[in-house]
Write a protein that holds these residues in place. Structure first.
Motif, PDB file in Angstrom:
ATOM      1  N   PRO A  82     -53.285-104.462 -89.652  1.00  0.00           N
ATOM      2  CA  PRO A  82     -53.083-103.499 -88.556  1.00  0.00           C
ATOM      3  C   PRO A  82     -54.071-103.750 -87.420  1.00  0.00           C
ATOM      4  CG  PRO A  82     -54.314-102.461 -90.320  1.00  0.00           C
ATOM      5  CD  PRO A  82     -53.967-103.843 -90.812  1.00  0.00           C
ATOM      6  N   ASP A  83     -54.068-104.978 -86.912  1.00  0.00           N
ATOM      7  CA  ASP A  83     -55.043-105.371 -85.901  1.00  0.00           C
ATOM      8  C   ASP A  83     -54.494-105.132 -84.497  1.00  0.00           C
ATOM      9  OD1 ASP A  83     -53.179-107.402 -85.632  1.00  0.00           O
ATOM     10  OD2 ASP A  83     -54.443-108.945 -86.536  1.00  0.00           O
ATOM     11  N   LEU A  84     -55.303-105.471 -83.505  1.00  0.00           N
ATOM     12  CA  LEU A  84     -54.910-105.210 -82.121  1.00  0.00           C
ATOM     13  C   LEU A  84     -53.677-106.017 -81.720  1.00  0.00           C
ATOM     14  CD1 LEU A  84     -58.379-105.007 -80.346  1.00  0.00           C
ATOM     15  CD2 LEU A  84     -56.752-103.142 -80.688  1.00  0.00           C
ATOM     16  N   GLU A  85     -53.516-107.209 -82.279  1.00  0.00           N
ATOM     17  CA  GLU A  85     -52.355-108.022 -81.943  1.00  0.00           C
ATOM     18  C   GLU A  85     -51.069-107.348 -82.404  1.00  0.00           C
ATOM     19  OE1 GLU A  85     -50.638-112.584 -82.512  1.00  0.00           O
ATOM     20  OE2 GLU A  85     -52.368-111.905 -83.677  1.00  0.00           O
ATOM     21  N   LEU A  86     -51.046-106.861 -83.649  1.00  0.00           N
ATOM     22  CA  LEU A  86     -49.849-106.182 -84.147  1.00  0.00           C
ATOM     23  C   LEU A  86     -49.631-104.872 -83.399  1.00  0.00           C
ATOM     24  CD1 LEU A  86     -47.514-106.170 -86.133  1.00  0.00           C
ATOM     25  CD2 LEU A  86     -49.021-105.094 -87.829  1.00  0.00           C
ATOM     26  N   ILE A  90     -46.156-104.037 -81.289  1.00  0.00           N
ATOM     27  CA  ILE A  90     -45.331-102.849 -81.529  1.00  0.00           C
ATOM     28  C   ILE A  90     -45.308-101.974 -80.277  1.00  0.00           C
ATOM     29  CG2 ILE A  90     -45.064-100.757 -82.915  1.00  0.00           C
ATOM     30  CD1 ILE A  90     -46.356-102.320 -85.250  1.00  0.00           C
ATOM     31  N   SER A  91     -46.452-101.857 -79.605  1.00  0.00           N
ATOM     32  CA  SER A  91     -46.499-101.094 -78.349  1.00  0.00           C
ATOM     33  C   SER A  91     -45.531-101.678 -77.327  1.00  0.00           C
ATOM     34  CB  SER A  91     -47.920-101.096 -77.772  1.00  0.00           C
ATOM     35  OG  SER A  91     -48.824-100.432 -78.614  1.00  0.00           O
ATOM     36  N   ARG A  92     -45.434-102.992 -77.290  1.00  0.00           N
ATOM     37  CA  ARG A  92     -44.490-103.635 -76.370  1.00  0.00           C
ATOM     38  C   ARG A  92     -43.064-103.166 -76.641  1.00  0.00           C
ATOM     39  NH1 ARG A  92     -45.581-108.506 -77.469  1.00  0.00           N
ATOM     40  NH2 ARG A  92     -46.748-109.077 -75.575  1.00  0.00           N
ATOM     41  N   LEU A 129     -48.482 -96.365 -86.164  1.00  0.00           N
ATOM     42  CA  LEU A 129     -49.092 -95.085 -85.793  1.00  0.00           C
ATOM     43  C   LEU A 129     -50.044 -95.262 -84.616  1.00  0.00           C
ATOM     44  CD1 LEU A 129     -49.727 -92.098 -86.217  1.00  0.00           C
ATOM     45  CD2 LEU A 129     -51.323 -92.757 -88.029  1.00  0.00           C
ATOM     46  N   ALA A 130     -50.860 -96.322 -84.658  1.00  0.00           N
ATOM     47  CA  ALA A 130     -51.782 -96.575 -83.549  1.00  0.00           C
ATOM     48  C   ALA A 130     -51.029 -96.945 -82.277  1.00  0.00           C
ATOM     49  CB  ALA A 130     -52.752 -97.691 -83.927  1.00  0.00           C
ATOM     50  N   ALA A 136     -49.260 -96.968 -76.895  1.00  0.00           N
ATOM     51  CA  ALA A 136     -48.086 -97.088 -76.024  1.00  0.00           C
ATOM     52  C   ALA A 136     -48.123 -96.086 -74.875  1.00  0.00           C
ATOM     53  CB  ALA A 136     -46.801 -96.912 -76.836  1.00  0.00           C
ATOM     54  N   ARG A 137     -48.735 -94.939 -75.106  1.00  0.00           N
ATOM     55  CA  ARG A 137     -48.758 -93.900 -74.069  1.00  0.00           C
ATOM     56  C   ARG A 137     -49.919 -94.069 -73.095  1.00  0.00           C
ATOM     57  NH1 ARG A 137     -49.326 -88.249 -76.858  1.00  0.00           N
ATOM     58  NH2 ARG A 137     -47.775 -89.173 -78.263  1.00  0.00           N
ATOM     59  N   ASN A 138     -50.873 -94.929 -73.438  1.00  0.00           N
ATOM     60  CA  ASN A 138     -52.080 -95.090 -72.633  1.00  0.00           C
ATOM     61  C   ASN A 138     -51.912 -96.277 -71.684  1.00  0.00           C
ATOM     62  OD1 ASN A 138     -54.610 -95.453 -71.542  1.00  0.00           O
ATOM     63  ND2 ASN A 138     -55.679 -95.645 -73.500  1.00  0.00           N
ATOM     64  N   PRO A 139     -51.818 -96.041 -70.363  1.00  0.00           N
ATOM     65  CA  PRO A 139     -51.585 -97.149 -69.432  1.00  0.00           C
ATOM     66  C   PRO A 139     -52.733 -98.147 -69.390  1.00  0.00           C
ATOM     67  CG  PRO A 139     -52.104 -95.138 -68.232  1.00  0.00           C
ATOM     68  CD  PRO A 139     -51.922 -94.742 -69.671  1.00  0.00           C
ATOM     69  N   PHE A 140     -53.878 -97.766 -69.951  1.00  0.00           N
ATOM     70  CA  PHE A 140     -55.040 -98.655 -69.929  1.00  0.00           C
ATOM     71  C   PHE A 140     -55.210 -99.428 -71.231  1.00  0.00           C
ATOM     72  CE2 PHE A 140     -55.928 -94.879 -67.288  1.00  0.00           C
ATOM     73  CZ  PHE A 140     -55.870 -95.501 -66.044  1.00  0.00           C
ATOM     74  N   ALA A 141     -54.352 -99.158 -72.220  1.00  0.00           N
ATOM     75  CA  ALA A 141     -54.350 -99.927 -73.459  1.00  0.00           C
ATOM     76  C   ALA A 141     -53.427-101.132 -73.298  1.00  0.00           C
ATOM     77  CB  ALA A 141     -53.883 -99.057 -74.626  1.00  0.00           C
ATOM     78  N   HIS A 142     -53.836-102.274 -73.807  1.00  0.00           N
ATOM     79  CA  HIS A 142     -53.051-103.509 -73.673  1.00  0.00           C
ATOM     80  C   HIS A 142     -52.566-103.660 -72.227  1.00  0.00           C
ATOM     81  CE1 HIS A 142     -53.190-103.217 -78.009  1.00  0.00           C
ATOM     82  NE2 HIS A 142     -52.442-102.141 -78.004  1.00  0.00           N
ATOM     83  N   PRO A 143     -53.492-103.737 -71.285  1.00  0.00           N
ATOM     84  CA  PRO A 143     -53.105-103.732 -69.862  1.00  0.00           C
ATOM     85  C   PRO A 143     -52.176-104.872 -69.476  1.00  0.00           C
ATOM     86  CG  PRO A 143     -55.402-104.404 -70.135  1.00  0.00           C
ATOM     87  CD  PRO A 143     -54.954-103.871 -71.455  1.00  0.00           C
ATOM     88  N   GLU A 144     -52.163-105.953 -70.273  1.00  0.00           N
ATOM     89  CA  GLU A 144     -51.275-107.068 -69.958  1.00  0.00           C
ATOM     90  C   GLU A 144     -49.799-106.686 -70.075  1.00  0.00           C
ATOM     91  OE1 GLU A 144     -52.483-107.578 -74.355  1.00  0.00           O
ATOM     92  OE2 GLU A 144     -53.292-106.760 -72.485  1.00  0.00           O
ATOM     93  N   LEU A 145     -49.501-105.665 -70.869  1.00  0.00           N
ATOM     94  CA  LEU A 145     -48.101-105.244 -70.996  1.00  0.00           C
ATOM     95  C   LEU A 145     -47.560-104.722 -69.671  1.00  0.00           C
ATOM     96  CD1 LEU A 145     -48.086-103.437 -74.475  1.00  0.00           C
ATOM     97  CD2 LEU A 145     -47.402-105.793 -73.941  1.00  0.00           C
TER      98      LEU A 145
END
Length: 231
Positions: A82-86, A90-92, A129-130, A136-145
Motif C-alpha cells: 500500500p505504497d505511494l505508487e499504488l 488508484i487515485s488516478r 482507502l488512502a 483523490a480529493r486533495n488537489p495537492f496530493a499526487h500533483p502530477e495527476l
C-alpha cells in the motif's frame, strides 16, 4: 461505482451479484484491478501467458454482469504494497471515473475465513482507502495527476468493503435475481475455477448464510459488505 481489487476474479467471488444488480438498475460501474493475476492458476500454463489470459478472463467475466470499463494497473501479483505508487494509481482511476462509491477489499484480516485476507487484498484495501481519503480529493496530493494528466480532485463519499470480518459487516444485497450472472462471471475465469466442479452448488450455501444472517426471506441469496461513510 468504481470497484478496486487486487486480482482478476476477486470481484466476482465477493460481489458479482451486487455489481450485476447495480448495472441492472442503471448504475455505471468500472473495474480497477491492481495486478494481472500472473501468479495465479492451477495448471502448467506458462507464467508469461498467465497475466494476459487472466486479463481476458476478467473482461469476459465483467461482460457477464454488464461492465465494460476494466482497467489493469500492472502491479506485480503477490507483491502488492500500500505504497505511494499504488495509492497514486488508484487515485488516478478515481479522478478519471469520478465515482460516488468505491467498492474494495477490507484491509483487515477475516480470521474465520483467512483465505479472503490474502496480503494483496489487504494491501489493495489499505491503498484504496488512502486514495479515497485523502489522496483523490486533495488537489495537492499526487500533483502530477493534475499537472500532467488534467485530472482534477474528486471526492468519494462512501466505501463498501468486501471480505471484511464478520463483526464489521453491516449491509447485505439480495442477489437472488442476479445469482446466475455471478455464476456465469466466475465460470469465465476458466484458469481459476475449472477445477472446482459445480460452482453453483459451492456458492449457494454461502449466500444463503448471508441472507439468513441479515434476516432476508427464506430461500433468498445475499452478498454482505461493510459500508463506510467517508464524509
Amino acid at each position: 461505482m468504481l470497484v478496486v481489487t487486487a486480482h482478476p476474479d476477486d470481484v466476482d467471488f465477493a460481489a458479482a451479484g451486487t455489481v450485476a444488480a447495480w448495472v441492472k438498475s442503471g448504475i455505471q460501474v468500472a473495474y480497477c484491478i491492481c495486478t494481472s493475476g500472473d501468479a495465479g492458476g492451477y495448471d502448467d500454463t506458462p507464467r508469461a501467458e498467465m497475466g494476459p489470459l487472466r486479463e481476458a478472463e476478467q473482461r469476459a467475466a465483467a461482460a457477464e454482469v454488464g461492465v465494460e470499463d476494466v482497467r489493469f494497473l500492472g502491479h506485480p501479483d503477490g507483491r502488492l504494497l500500500p505504497d505511494l505508487e499504488l495509492r497514486r494509481d488508484i487515485s488516478r482511476e478515481i479522478r478519471r471515473f469520478r465515482p460516488d462509491r468505491v467498492l474494495t477489499q477490507s484491509p483487515e484480516i477475516w480470521w474465520r475465513r483467512v483465505g479472503a485476507s490474502h496480503p494483496d487484498h489487504r494491501a489493495t484495501g489499505e491503498a484504496a482507502l488512502a486514495a479515497v481519503y485523502p489522496d483523490a480529493r486533495n488537489p495537492f496530493a499526487h500533483p502530477e495527476l493534475l499537472a500532467d494528466e488534467g485530472l482534477d480532485a474528486w471526492t468519494v463519499h462512501e466505501m463498501w468493503l468486501m471480505g471484511a470480518p464478520d463483526e464489521r459487516l453491516n449491509h447485505a444485497v439480495d442477489i437472488t435475481d442476479t445469482f446466475d450472472r455471478k455464476v456465469a462471471a466466475l465460470q469465465a475465469h476458466i484458469s481459476q475455477t475449472a477445477h472446482m466442479g459445480d460452482l453453483e452448488a459451492r456458492l449457494r450455501p454461502w449466500h444463503l448464510h448471508w441472507a439468513r444472517t441479515f434476516d432476508l426471506p427464506e430461500g433468498r441469496l445475499a452478498e454482505a459488505f461493510q459500508v463506510v461513510s467517508v464524509g
